[in-house]
Write a protein that holds these residues in place. Structure first.
Motif, short mmCIF file in Angstrom:
data_model
loop_
_atom_site.label_atom_id
_atom_site.label_comp_id
_atom_site.label_asym_id
_atom_site.label_seq_id
_atom_site.Cartn_x
_atom_site.Cartn_y
_atom_site.Cartn_z
N THR A 224 88.78 70.81 20.26
CA THR A 224 89.93 70.28 20.99
C THR A 224 89.98 68.77 20.82
OG1 THR A 224 88.65 70.03 23.02
CG2 THR A 224 89.83 72.10 22.72
N VAL A 225 91.13 68.19 21.08
CA VAL A 225 91.29 66.74 21.01
C VAL A 225 90.67 66.12 22.26
CG1 VAL A 225 92.95 64.86 21.00
CG2 VAL A 225 93.36 66.89 19.62
N ALA A 226 89.83 65.13 22.05
CA ALA A 226 89.23 64.45 23.19
C ALA A 226 90.30 63.64 23.92
CB ALA A 226 88.12 63.52 22.70
N ASP A 227 90.00 63.32 25.18
CA ASP A 227 90.97 62.59 25.98
C ASP A 227 91.35 61.27 25.34
OD1 ASP A 227 90.89 64.61 27.74
OD2 ASP A 227 90.12 63.47 29.43
N GLY A 228 90.39 60.59 24.74
CA GLY A 228 90.71 59.37 24.03
C GLY A 228 91.36 58.32 24.91
N GLY A 229 91.14 58.37 26.21
CA GLY A 229 91.69 57.38 27.09
C GLY A 229 93.06 57.71 27.63
N ALA A 230 93.64 58.80 27.18
CA ALA A 230 94.94 59.20 27.73
C ALA A 230 94.76 59.56 29.19
CB ALA A 230 95.51 60.37 26.94
N CYS A 231 95.85 59.41 29.95
CA CYS A 231 95.72 59.59 31.39
C CYS A 231 95.67 61.06 31.78
CB CYS A 231 96.87 58.89 32.10
SG CYS A 231 98.49 59.55 31.67
N GLY A 232 95.16 61.31 32.98
CA GLY A 232 95.23 62.65 33.58
C GLY A 232 94.53 63.68 32.74
N ASN A 233 95.30 64.67 32.26
CA ASN A 233 94.71 65.78 31.53
C ASN A 233 94.44 65.44 30.07
OD1 ASN A 233 97.22 65.88 30.25
ND2 ASN A 233 98.02 67.37 31.71
N GLY A 234 94.64 64.18 29.67
CA GLY A 234 94.34 63.78 28.31
C GLY A 234 95.46 64.08 27.34
N ALA B 283 94.78 60.94 8.61
CA ALA B 283 94.15 62.10 9.23
C ALA B 283 92.64 61.86 9.34
CB ALA B 283 94.44 63.35 8.40
N ASP B 284 92.10 62.10 10.54
CA ASP B 284 90.68 61.88 10.77
C ASP B 284 90.02 63.17 11.26
OD1 ASP B 284 91.55 62.17 13.37
OD2 ASP B 284 91.20 60.07 13.93
N SER B 285 88.75 63.07 11.62
CA SER B 285 88.01 64.27 12.01
C SER B 285 88.60 64.93 13.24
CB SER B 285 86.53 63.91 12.27
OG SER B 285 85.92 63.46 11.09
N THR B 286 89.14 64.13 14.16
CA THR B 286 89.73 64.70 15.36
C THR B 286 90.92 65.59 15.01
OG1 THR B 286 89.10 62.71 16.59
CG2 THR B 286 90.70 64.17 17.62
N PHE B 287 91.79 65.10 14.13
CA PHE B 287 92.92 65.93 13.73
C PHE B 287 92.46 67.13 12.91
CE2 PHE B 287 95.95 67.32 10.56
CZ PHE B 287 96.95 67.78 11.40
N PHE B 288 91.50 66.92 12.00
CA PHE B 288 91.03 68.03 11.17
C PHE B 288 90.48 69.17 12.03
CE2 PHE B 288 90.18 64.84 7.54
CZ PHE B 288 91.46 65.03 7.06
N ALA B 289 89.80 68.84 13.12
CA ALA B 289 89.29 69.87 14.01
C ALA B 289 90.43 70.62 14.69
CB ALA B 289 88.37 69.25 15.06
N GLU B 290 91.46 69.89 15.13
CA GLU B 290 92.61 70.53 15.74
C GLU B 290 93.34 71.42 14.74
OE1 GLU B 290 94.57 70.41 19.19
OE2 GLU B 290 92.45 70.85 18.93
N ALA B 291 93.51 70.94 13.51
CA ALA B 291 94.20 71.74 12.49
C ALA B 291 93.46 73.03 12.22
CB ALA B 291 94.34 70.93 11.21
N ARG B 292 92.15 72.97 12.15
CA ARG B 292 91.36 74.18 11.89
C ARG B 292 91.48 75.17 13.04
NH1 ARG B 292 86.46 76.79 11.61
NH2 ARG B 292 85.88 77.42 9.50
N ARG B 293 91.53 74.64 14.27
CA ARG B 293 91.70 75.51 15.44
C ARG B 293 93.06 76.20 15.41
NH1 ARG B 293 94.23 75.35 20.20
NH2 ARG B 293 95.00 73.21 19.93
#
Length: 527
Positions: A24-34, A173-183
């Motif tokens: 999943t995508v980490a919160d990365g500082g986004a508010c609330g539920n990320g 595209a970085d590892s965070t996106f690559f993980a989401e794409a695979r999911r």
């Protein structure tokens, strides 16, 4: 937006048949539920810096050759040749394709290649509006979803896409996106993304631009492996060289695109939601009720509000000859929205005149009495009519960062949303196609299972039904229990509210009257 102006190696990766990654995508500082990025967060472009709010509302300098933002090349006409290759790789007949960052030509190639369902994640409101226009041109199910991919990709259900194409300016595209794409991909699904082979230049790049603008397959491969991809899933790319006919920052570019054919693996992994078959739906509708609009026709129908009594503040929304919403219905919507107080994330089905949306924003907020308030942080609005959605985009509500518009019929798009994603669901769409034959008093029953699935434990589902007889109460209760709600969590109340006949032939000269309706509140039991 799109990195195609800078990223020009299209790489395709095939998901192995037995894998079902759950990254999943980490919160990365986004508010609330990320899942909501604050507007004031910095957004680094290739040669300048802006913020996410400015990018959402940005307008672009456009010519026949190139699209620019503050001097940055966002998209260019020369990209056509490798765009076509990427679309062919990731699209399959009867397939479901996700595009991250809307590129007009790429979108058309995806649909031309045979995709039956196309979802695009796009944060810029102007480009999103253009995507609405494309959705009206195709017979396929096309659903633009407003927001940055970091906000909306985590809302999508695992293992549902046959192709994912990454084209989000300015992000590499970085590892965070690559993980989401695979999911998100089904087993055998293909991922295509762009890197730049810097090639020949009329002027050498600076160290900074070489790092930012030039891709490296070895680095990308390392990031893919870090994200959970398997070595056997990464296919060696085949280069395609493309010379651009315009200059950027004094440098003429030669790009390389790497295209690899994706081969579908045996079935396995997450259960796939059926791809919508609009042709079959249209045939059934034409046979049963040829006078009714098909889904494609409904999306494109004009839907301008009509003012009936300016002094009294009365207005209505009429689509296909039916009164879809009337301002006098606001009373029941306010009462329903009052059940959602404290919900940080809300899914609303059907926007209409925005009466419910305004009430949700106003009444869904929290105030602890000490001035510590919290707004509804995430408000996903699913609406089937493009003109209505454009009215949302033009409103003050549509300019809020947490409001995410999604074009589509709930039957086609809600099954693609991830389970247990929302604190509350508000259901008030106008019944479409074959639903209209059964009247407006039964379509909520078909939605209940989806409402239960997308609600978090303790979440609330509310709706109004225009039929209040004993048989309707029994039928709604049975549907709620079958969906998974417990008997003690089903609250159905009969109340009187002002209504207007939705098929009144003399509209707006129709009498408003008090009508008994079912006001329903269903709670998903805590885990």
């Amino acid at each position: 937006m799109h990195a195609l102006a800078f990223l020009a190696v299209a790489t395709t990766i095939v998901v192995g048949g037995g894998e079902d990654a759950a990254a999943t995508v980490a919160d990365g500082g986004a508010c609330g539920n990320g899942r909501v990025i604050p507007d004031d967060r910095e957004l680094e472009l290739f040669h300048t810096v802006t913020d996410h709010g400015a990018w959402r509302g940005a307008t672009f300098e456009s010519t026949d050759e190139v699209l620019r933002f503050r001097g940055e090349v966002v998209m260019a006409a020369d990209e056509t040749v490798y765009v076509e290759g990427a679309a062919r790789v990731a699209s399959r007949r009867r397939a479901r394709v996700l595009e991250v960052g809307r590129h007009g030509h790429l979108a058309r190639e995806i649909l031309r290649a045979g995709a039956a369902q196309y979802v695009v994640l796009e944060p810029n409101r102007g480009v999103f509006d253009a995507a609405l226009g494309l959705a009206l041109e195709t017979a396929a199910s096309a659903s633009p979803f407003l927001g940055f991919w970091e906000e909306n990709a985590p809302l999508l259900r695992s293992g549902q896409f046959d192709g994912v194409l990454y084209d989000a300016f300015p992000d590499v595209a970085d590892s965070t996106f690559f993980a989401e794409a695979r999911r998100l991909l089904r087993p055998g699904g293909a991922l295509a993304f762009f890197l730049e082979g810097c090639g020949e230049r009329s002027a050498p790049p600076t160290p900074e631009t070489a790092t930012r603008e030039c891709g490296d397959w070895g680095l990308a491969r390392s990031r893919l492996l870090d994200a959970g991809w398997l070595p056997g899933e990464l296919k060696e790319p085949v280069p395609m060289r493309v010379s651009l006919g315009f200059e950027h920052s004094g440098a003429r570019r030669t790009r390389t695109m790497l295209v690899t054919e994706a081969v579908r693996a045996p079935a396995g992994g997450a259960a796939a939601v059926p791809v919508p078959d609009r042709a079959a739906l249209d045939r059934d509708l034409r046979a049963a009720a040829p006078e009714l609009a098909t889904r494609g026709e409904w999306q494109a129908l004009p839907a301008a509000p009509r003012v009936d009594d300016a002094d009294a503040g009365n207005a209505s929304l009429i689509i296909d000859g039916a009164v879809v919403m009337d301002t006098q219905e606001a009373a029941y919507m306010v009462d329903l929205a009052g059940n959602l107080a404290g919900a940080a994330s809300v899914l609303e089905i059907g926007y209409g005149l925005g009466l419910a949306a305004a009430a949700i924003q106003r009444l869904g907020a929290v105030d602890d009495g000490a001035g510590n308030g919290r707004d509804v942080e995430e408000h996903v609005i699913v609406e089937a009519n493009a003109a209505v959605l454009r009215a949302l985009l033009a409103s003050d509500l549509g300019a809020r960062s947490g409001v995410k518009a999604l074009l589509g019929f709930w039957q086609e798009v809600v099954p693609l949303l991830r389970a247990e994603s929302f604190d509350a669901v508000f259901f008030d769409p106008f019944p479409n196609d074959l639903e209209r034959l059964g009247g407006a008093c039964a379509h909520q029953r078909g939605f209940m299972a989806e409402a239960f699935r997308v609600l978090r434990p303790g979440g609330v589902f509310v709706y109004m039904s225009g039929s209040s007889d004993e048989a309707s109460v029994e039928a709604d209760t049975a549907a709620a229990l079958a969906a998974g709600f417990l008997p003690g969590d089903v609250d159905i109340t009969v109340r009187d509210y002002p209504m207007v006949d939705d098929l009144c032939a003399e509209y707006p000269n129709c009498a408003h009257f008090d009508h008994s309706v079912l006001m329903t509140r269903l709670v998903k039991a805590p885990a």
